[in-house]
Scaffold this active site. Structure first.
Site, PDB file in Angstrom:
ATOM      1  N   LEU A 108      12.417 -17.166  73.960  1.00  0.00           N
ATOM      2  CA  LEU A 108      12.312 -18.272  73.002  1.00  0.00           C
ATOM      3  C   LEU A 108      11.502 -19.390  73.659  1.00  0.00           C
ATOM      4  O   LEU A 108      11.511 -19.525  74.890  1.00  0.00           O
ATOM      5  CB  LEU A 108      13.707 -18.805  72.647  1.00  0.00           C
ATOM      6  CG  LEU A 108      14.631 -17.836  71.900  1.00  0.00           C
ATOM      7  CD1 LEU A 108      16.013 -18.469  71.694  1.00  0.00           C
ATOM      8  CD2 LEU A 108      14.030 -17.429  70.551  1.00  0.00           C
ATOM      9  N   ASP A 109      10.870 -20.222  72.823  1.00  0.00           N
ATOM     10  CA  ASP A 109      10.138 -21.380  73.346  1.00  0.00           C
ATOM     11  C   ASP A 109      11.123 -22.381  73.964  1.00  0.00           C
ATOM     12  O   ASP A 109      12.329 -22.361  73.631  1.00  0.00           O
ATOM     13  CB  ASP A 109       9.387 -22.092  72.213  1.00  0.00           C
ATOM     14  CG  ASP A 109       8.346 -21.187  71.569  1.00  0.00           C
ATOM     15  OD1 ASP A 109       7.878 -20.253  72.248  1.00  0.00           O
ATOM     16  OD2 ASP A 109       8.015 -21.432  70.391  1.00  0.00           O
ATOM     17  N   ALA A 110      10.589 -23.293  74.757  1.00  0.00           N
ATOM     18  CA  ALA A 110      11.449 -24.280  75.431  1.00  0.00           C
ATOM     19  C   ALA A 110      12.263 -25.102  74.423  1.00  0.00           C
ATOM     20  O   ALA A 110      13.430 -25.424  74.660  1.00  0.00           O
ATOM     21  CB  ALA A 110      10.601 -25.197  76.309  1.00  0.00           C
ATOM     22  N   LYS A 165       6.595 -20.309  64.291  1.00  0.00           N
ATOM     23  CA  LYS A 165       5.836 -21.562  64.121  1.00  0.00           C
ATOM     24  C   LYS A 165       4.459 -21.279  63.518  1.00  0.00           C
ATOM     25  O   LYS A 165       3.987 -22.002  62.640  1.00  0.00           O
ATOM     26  CB  LYS A 165       5.691 -22.267  65.466  1.00  0.00           C
ATOM     27  CG  LYS A 165       7.016 -22.817  65.993  1.00  0.00           C
ATOM     28  CD  LYS A 165       6.873 -23.343  67.398  1.00  0.00           C
ATOM     29  CE  LYS A 165       8.231 -23.788  67.940  1.00  0.00           C
ATOM     30  NZ  LYS A 165       8.237 -23.992  69.387  1.00  0.00           N
TER      31      LYS A 165
END
Ligand code: URA
Length: 232
Positions: free
Chosen positions: A100-102, A186
């Protein structure tokens, strides 16, 4: 697997300690002293360290609730690694099955079983991932249909696989996808003129997030098996 890896995975020794005991002639493979750490061995081989037979530890399967501002990496980088929240031995042997992204929160699966994690991350296995998405603008009516048909993302040759959109409120939706391209969620919303402002993964296949943020637990046998099956 390499002999040094086998020694690490069957003892509490670090990689350099494993090299040391191998070079010192303390390890025997099928009765022969073996001093080369890259020797390929199999778990059916009889491998002894100082006359003690070595057996591989069982694989580990862990679910964690990733906090925002952490990264899916084994080490700290610009942000701290989520492994800071994981209190287990030999964390460097583990990897994350679907990063997952930060700024994304939610369900992360962590394991040392590469074959199992392939089932989760390979698009061919069609393992579903459910995201709760907060949007900057109200969702328009056409988006569910467009996501079902597939979206052309910049720089990608193939359309995204059919995705399911469930609208909770004008600016909050659930999105189910079966692949994990870079920043996929996104980019999908950007492609339809919207922007993701919150992203949280709620489920992977049949496994649902059920621990508090920053907490973790081992998966049950049933959960492990459910994610091992090939999807129809
Ligand atoms: N899609 C994204 O864009 N980010 C994530 O962290 C996961 C899926």
């Amino acid at each position: 697997m390499r002999l040094d890896k086998f020694v690490c995975k069957s003892t509490e020794l670090t990689k350099s300690e494993a090299h040391h005991v191998i070079h010192c002639g303390l390890v025997r493979v099928n009765g022969e002293i073996t001093t080369i750490e890259s020797t390929q061995v199999h778990e059916n081989n009889s491998i002894f360290l100082n006359d003690v037979r070595l057996n591989l530890r069982d694989f580990r399967y862990i679910l964690m609730h990733k906090p925002a501002g952490t990264i899916c990496s084994n080490i700290d980088e610009v942000y701290p690694s989520l492994f800071n929240f994981l209190t287990v031995d030999n964390p460097s042997e583990l990897h994350i099955a679907g990063r997952l992204d930060a700024d994304t929160t939610g369900l992360v699966l962590i394991t040392d079983d590469g074959r199992w994690s392939f089932n989760i991350t390979s698009p061919a296995q069609k393992c579903s991932k459910v995201y709760r998405v907060g949007l900057s603008r109200p969702i328009t009516e056409d988006v569910a249909h467009r996501f079902k048909l597939g979206i052309a993302l910049q720089g990608e040759e193939q359309l995204t696989r059919p995705a399911i959109l469930d609208v909770i409120s004008p600016k909050e939706v659930l999105l189910t996808i079966t692949e994990g391209k870079f920043h996929q969620v996104k980019r999908m919303f950007a492609a339809v003129g919207n922007r993701v402002i919150r992203l949280h993964r709620e489920a992977i296949g049949e496994v649902k997030l059920d621990v508090e943020v920053g907490q973790w637990r081992y998966l049950s046998r049933g959960e492990i098996a459910a994610l091992t099956k090939e999807q129809p």
